[in-house]
Enzyme design. Structure first.
Site, PDB file in Angstrom:
ATOM      1  N   LEU A   1       5.322   0.332   0.848  1.00 51.91           N
ATOM      2  CA  LEU A   1       5.145  -0.943   2.025  1.00 51.91           C
ATOM      3  C   LEU A   1       6.015  -1.744   2.488  1.00 51.91           C
ATOM      4  O   LEU A   1       7.231  -1.808   2.786  1.00 51.91           O
ATOM      5  CB  LEU A   1       4.849  -2.199   0.929  1.00 51.91           C
ATOM      6  CG  LEU A   1       3.852  -1.932  -0.090  1.00 51.91           C
ATOM      7  CD1 LEU A   1       3.550  -2.828  -1.321  1.00 51.91           C
ATOM      8  CD2 LEU A   1       1.974  -1.217   0.546  1.00 51.91           C
ATOM      9  N   ASP A   2       5.604  -2.044   4.130  1.00 54.02           N
ATOM     10  CA  ASP A   2       6.238  -2.645   4.759  1.00 54.02           C
ATOM     11  C   ASP A   2       7.169  -4.208   4.500  1.00 54.02           C
ATOM     12  O   ASP A   2       6.114  -4.250   2.968  1.00 54.02           O
ATOM     13  CB  ASP A   2       5.072  -2.534   5.549  1.00 54.02           C
ATOM     14  CG  ASP A   2       4.914  -2.247   6.748  1.00 54.02           C
ATOM     15  OD1 ASP A   2       5.013  -0.894   7.090  1.00 54.02           O
ATOM     16  OD2 ASP A   2       3.743  -2.395   8.234  1.00 54.02           O
ATOM     17  N   LYS A   3       7.560  -3.850   4.715  1.00 57.47           N
ATOM     18  CA  LYS A   3       7.919  -5.539   4.642  1.00 57.47           C
ATOM     19  C   LYS A   3       7.315  -6.937   4.434  1.00 57.47           C
ATOM     20  O   LYS A   3       6.500  -7.066   6.044  1.00 57.47           O
ATOM     21  CB  LYS A   3       9.561  -6.142   5.609  1.00 57.47           C
ATOM     22  CG  LYS A   3       9.896  -7.628   5.410  1.00 57.47           C
ATOM     23  CD  LYS A   3      10.669  -8.171   6.109  1.00 57.47           C
ATOM     24  CE  LYS A   3      11.884  -8.688   5.739  1.00 57.47           C
ATOM     25  NZ  LYS A   3      12.614  -9.511   7.499  1.00 57.47           N
TER      26      LYS A   3
END
Length: 168
Positions: A1-3
């Protein structure tokens, strides 16, 4: 997942599981469903964004829609329209870096709270972004059993949705 993206993730406990899961992802056999709250009123009830993505030529930390990029396909369905934003359910066929964020921003509906692709506009003062990995469907890497995992919306996103005014 993206930050700053909340939600479920798959973790492999050993090399065999890791290789199997990687193959499922590569072969587009993992169904990934996201929830996003975006700025603006999305007109279509559902649509597909099929635009290639590559590293931005202007900012190496960002990705961008680029005709010479890699294929990226994002499907979305409107769940609810509010006075100045829209709640979407999103499925991705490909898994490019920042794909959902880049695609939605490119078509004029940036994710609320995304400090990279939304031009810094965040009148809701959200800490983090309103992008959530709601569910994952995949085959268990050892048993082959069909798996479905689901993650509840984080409290800040749930509270924001409750506070928003429905579209008249």
């Amino acid at each position: 997942l993206d930050k700053n993206t909340s939600g479920g993730i798959i973790v492999a406990k050993n090399d065999k599981a890791h290789i199997n899961l990687s193959e499922q992802i590569k072969n587009h056999e993992v169904k990934k469903t996201y929830i996003a709250l975006v700025r603006g009123i999305v007109k279509e009830n559902n649509a597909t964004i099929n635009m290639p993505i590559a590293r931005s030529k202007k900012d190496r930390k960002k990705m961008d829609v680029d005709k010479n990029g890699k294929e990226a396909v994002t499907h979305f369905t409107v769940l609810k329209r509010f006075s100045d934003c829209t709640l979407l359910e999103i499925n991705i066929e490909t898994g490019r870096t920042h794909q959902i964020r880049v695609h939605l921003s490119h078509i004029g509906y940036p994710i609320i709270g995304d400090d990279v692709y939304s031009n810094g506009k965040n009148k809701w003062n959200i800490k983090g972004q309103c992008l959530h990995a709601k569910s994952l469907d995949f085959k268990h890497p050892i048993t082959g059993k069909q798996m479905h995992i689901e993650a509840e919306l984080p409290e800040y996103l749930e509270n924001l949705i409750k506070e928003l005014s429905p579209r008249q």
